[in-house]
Design a protein around this motif. Structure first.
Motif, mmCIF file in Angstrom:
data_model
loop_
_atom_site.group_PDB
_atom_site.id
_atom_site.type_symbol
_atom_site.label_atom_id
_atom_site.label_comp_id
_atom_site.label_asym_id
_atom_site.label_seq_id
_atom_site.Cartn_x
_atom_site.Cartn_y
_atom_site.Cartn_z
ATOM 1 N N VAL A 114 62.537 73.352 -10.356
ATOM 2 C CA VAL A 114 61.234 73.998 -10.185
ATOM 3 C C VAL A 114 60.193 73.315 -11.063
ATOM 4 C CG1 VAL A 114 59.943 76.147 -10.558
ATOM 5 C CG2 VAL A 114 62.229 76.223 -9.525
ATOM 6 N N GLN A 115 60.585 72.994 -12.305
ATOM 7 C CA GLN A 115 59.681 72.307 -13.216
ATOM 8 C C GLN A 115 59.380 70.890 -12.734
ATOM 9 O OE1 GLN A 115 57.927 73.425 -16.170
ATOM 10 N NE2 GLN A 115 56.970 71.553 -15.442
ATOM 11 N N ALA A 116 60.394 70.187 -12.270
ATOM 12 C CA ALA A 116 60.220 68.800 -11.818
ATOM 13 C C ALA A 116 59.261 68.700 -10.634
ATOM 14 C CB ALA A 116 61.571 68.198 -11.451
ATOM 15 N N TRP A 117 59.272 69.723 -9.782
ATOM 16 C CA TRP A 117 58.394 69.708 -8.614
ATOM 17 C C TRP A 117 57.014 70.299 -8.916
ATOM 18 C CZ3 TRP A 117 58.971 66.944 -4.391
ATOM 19 C CH2 TRP A 117 60.237 66.472 -4.059
ATOM 20 N N GLY A 118 56.759 70.633 -10.174
ATOM 21 C CA GLY A 118 55.420 71.046 -10.581
ATOM 22 C C GLY A 118 55.117 72.516 -10.452
ATOM 23 N N PHE A 119 56.148 73.360 -10.338
ATOM 24 C CA PHE A 119 55.919 74.795 -10.194
ATOM 25 C C PHE A 119 56.373 75.585 -11.420
ATOM 26 C CE2 PHE A 119 56.298 73.199 -5.819
ATOM 27 C CZ PHE A 119 55.104 73.668 -5.286
ATOM 28 N N GLY A 120 56.712 74.886 -12.499
ATOM 29 C CA GLY A 120 57.148 75.539 -13.723
ATOM 30 C C GLY A 120 56.011 75.748 -14.695
ATOM 31 N N PRO A 121 56.322 76.164 -15.920
ATOM 32 C CA PRO A 121 55.290 76.434 -16.929
ATOM 33 C C PRO A 121 54.466 75.205 -17.332
ATOM 34 C CG PRO A 121 57.400 77.417 -17.547
ATOM 35 C CD PRO A 121 57.673 76.515 -16.397
ATOM 36 N N LYS A 122 55.092 74.015 -17.285
ATOM 37 C CA LYS A 122 54.382 72.797 -17.683
ATOM 38 C C LYS A 122 53.700 72.161 -16.478
ATOM 39 C CE LYS A 122 57.827 71.850 -21.281
ATOM 40 N NZ LYS A 122 58.889 70.917 -21.736
ATOM 41 N N ALA A 123 52.441 71.778 -16.658
ATOM 42 C CA ALA A 123 51.686 71.162 -15.565
ATOM 43 C C ALA A 123 52.201 69.752 -15.285
ATOM 44 C CB ALA A 123 50.207 71.105 -15.923
ATOM 45 N N ILE A 124 52.523 69.492 -14.028
ATOM 46 C CA ILE A 124 52.989 68.171 -13.595
ATOM 47 C C ILE A 124 52.222 67.801 -12.334
ATOM 48 C CG2 ILE A 124 54.942 66.886 -12.634
ATOM 49 C CD1 ILE A 124 56.781 68.411 -14.438
ATOM 50 N N GLN A 125 51.694 66.592 -12.294
ATOM 51 C CA GLN A 125 50.834 66.176 -11.197
ATOM 52 C C GLN A 125 51.545 65.296 -10.165
ATOM 53 O OE1 GLN A 125 47.845 67.532 -10.990
ATOM 54 N NE2 GLN A 125 48.108 68.535 -12.971
ATOM 55 N N THR A 126 52.635 64.656 -10.549
ATOM 56 C CA THR A 126 53.300 63.713 -9.652
ATOM 57 C C THR A 126 54.634 64.262 -9.144
ATOM 58 O OG1 THR A 126 54.364 62.620 -11.548
ATOM 59 C CG2 THR A 126 52.253 61.726 -10.793
ATOM 60 N N GLU A 127 55.000 63.837 -7.947
ATOM 61 C CA GLU A 127 56.282 64.249 -7.384
ATOM 62 C C GLU A 127 57.421 63.532 -8.097
ATOM 63 O OE1 GLU A 127 56.792 64.045 -3.161
ATOM 64 O OE2 GLU A 127 54.672 64.488 -2.791
ATOM 65 N N PRO A 128 58.553 64.209 -8.267
ATOM 66 C CA PRO A 128 59.701 63.554 -8.894
ATOM 67 C C PRO A 128 60.306 62.497 -7.969
ATOM 68 C CG PRO A 128 60.330 65.695 -8.058
ATOM 69 C CD PRO A 128 58.844 65.602 -7.891
ATOM 70 N N SER A 129 60.841 61.453 -8.541
ATOM 71 C CA SER A 129 61.485 60.406 -7.751
ATOM 72 C C SER A 129 62.883 60.863 -7.341
ATOM 73 C CB SER A 129 61.591 59.124 -8.574
ATOM 74 O OG SER A 129 62.480 59.316 -9.672
ATOM 75 N N PRO A 130 63.462 60.244 -6.319
ATOM 76 C CA PRO A 130 64.850 60.565 -5.951
ATOM 77 C C PRO A 130 65.812 60.389 -7.127
ATOM 78 C CG PRO A 130 63.810 59.303 -4.203
ATOM 79 C CD PRO A 130 62.841 59.307 -5.350
ATOM 80 N N ALA A 131 65.538 59.404 -7.979
ATOM 81 C CA ALA A 131 66.397 59.174 -9.148
ATOM 82 C C ALA A 131 66.318 60.350 -10.120
ATOM 83 C CB ALA A 131 65.995 57.882 -9.849
#
Length: 331
Positions: A114-131
């Motif tokens: 959830v965090q890696a895809w940008g829906f967690g508490p920390k703001a994330i702007q980019t999509e996670p890579s397959p790796a």
């Protein structure tokens, strides 16, 4: 004999005279990152906004990812174990049951995804890579959790939990219990769209609940009205909370089995159950199933009904209901 009759009749007359008329009361506020509203009938104002806010804050200190020192954040940061409180313990027990019943579709260890895809508490702007997704997957799975004698243990240090898929329903159940402890026997309690009902109204009419879903353009609208006197209704959907990537909408609902956002025909699922923790736990799991499988799943279980909004193969929006849910809908 006449005197005895009057003695028996007098208490009934006095009870009728002094019985106060039940009035409608309303409360509203903001908690757990969303709005809440409570409507109840009582002779007097028995519930305060301060009392509700205090209860919800206590729940947040246990299970909110947005409270730095919450118990859930303490567990996520721990290497091994934490002692649970009554809130998180009850939610964990139900989570394990639903995880087992859905064969792992419902999974509270999705927090890193959830965090890696940008829906967690920390703001994330980019999509996670397959790796990145591949590196996270070994840390997913409730088989890596143990709950025993009030102690929650992770079998891998990287395990983290997210209870957002069930905790809000549980919060509504606690509000309902709070109202009933105050002697309230007619109410509708709602938190972030999750609803708990006890009726009927004092005049005998059933409580009416609007069932929401997106229209053909994706705009949320009331599609049905349900008449309910007891139980809970919750909704999970991907038409409100999502990221836009070009023309593609990225759902906030993450598939714990693949590591990627859900991408099937489902638009929203509304679930009716005896309590909101159950309805809330199952609505996300049903969103992850294909429609045919989801309907069969619900129809094979007692005290569980559902209303589905979905995309047909031609892209048009359609809806359908389980047999029991149809009985809840007013003509």
């Amino acid at each position: 004999m006449q005197y005895r009759f009057l003695c028996l009749l007098l208490p009934l007359v006095l009870a009728f005279v002094f019985k106060k008329e039940l009035k409608q009361y309303r409360l509203s506020g903001y908690a757990q990152g969303t709005d809440y509203s409570i409507m109840y009938y009582a002779a007097d104002s028995l519930v305060t906004k301060q009392g509700i806010d205090s209860l919800l804050n206590e729940i947040d200190l246990s299970m909110s990812l947005y409270k730095k020192r919450s118990l859930i954040n303490q567990f996520n940061a721990a290497q091994s174990s934490v002692k649970t409180d009554r809130f998180i313990n009850e939610v964990l027990k139900r989570s394990f049951e639903i995880n087992l019943d859905t064969k792992g579709i419902f999974d509270i260890t999705v927090a890193p995804l959830v965090q890696a895809w940008g829906f967690g508490p920390k703001a994330i702007q980019t999509e996670p890579s397959p790796a990145t997704i591949k590196s996270i997957m070994p840390c997913i799975g409730m088989k890596n959790l143990r709950l025993k004698n009030g102690l929650l243990t992770k079998l891998k240090p990287c395990i983290q939990i997210d209870l957002n898929g069930i905790a809000q329903g549980y919060s509504v159940d606690l509000i309902a219990a709070y109202l009933e402890q105050k002697g309230i026997k007619h109410y509708v309690a709602e938190l972030g769209g999750e609803i708990r009902i006890l009726g009927p109204k004092p005049n005998g009419e059933a409580m009416k609940i609007g069932i929401e879903g997106p229209d053909k353009d994706g705009t949320p609208v009331i599609r049905h009205i349900a008449a309910i006197n007891t139980g809970a209704i919750t909704t999970s959907g991907n038409y409100r909370k999502f990221h836009q990537s070009g023309k593609k909408k990225i759902s906030h609902l993450i598939d714990a089995k693949t590591g990627y956002p859900l991408d099937n025909e489902m638009i929203s699922v509304t679930v009716y159950a005896n309590d909101a923790i159950t309805a809330d736990g199952y609505d996300n799991a049903l969103m992850a199933m294909h429609l045919k499988d989801a309907i069969a799943f619900v129809e094979s279980r007692k005290n569980l009904e559902a209303y589905f909004v979905y995309h047909q193969k031609d892209g048009k929006v359609a809806d359908t209901l389980t047999t029991g849910f149809k009985k809840l809908i007013t003509p």
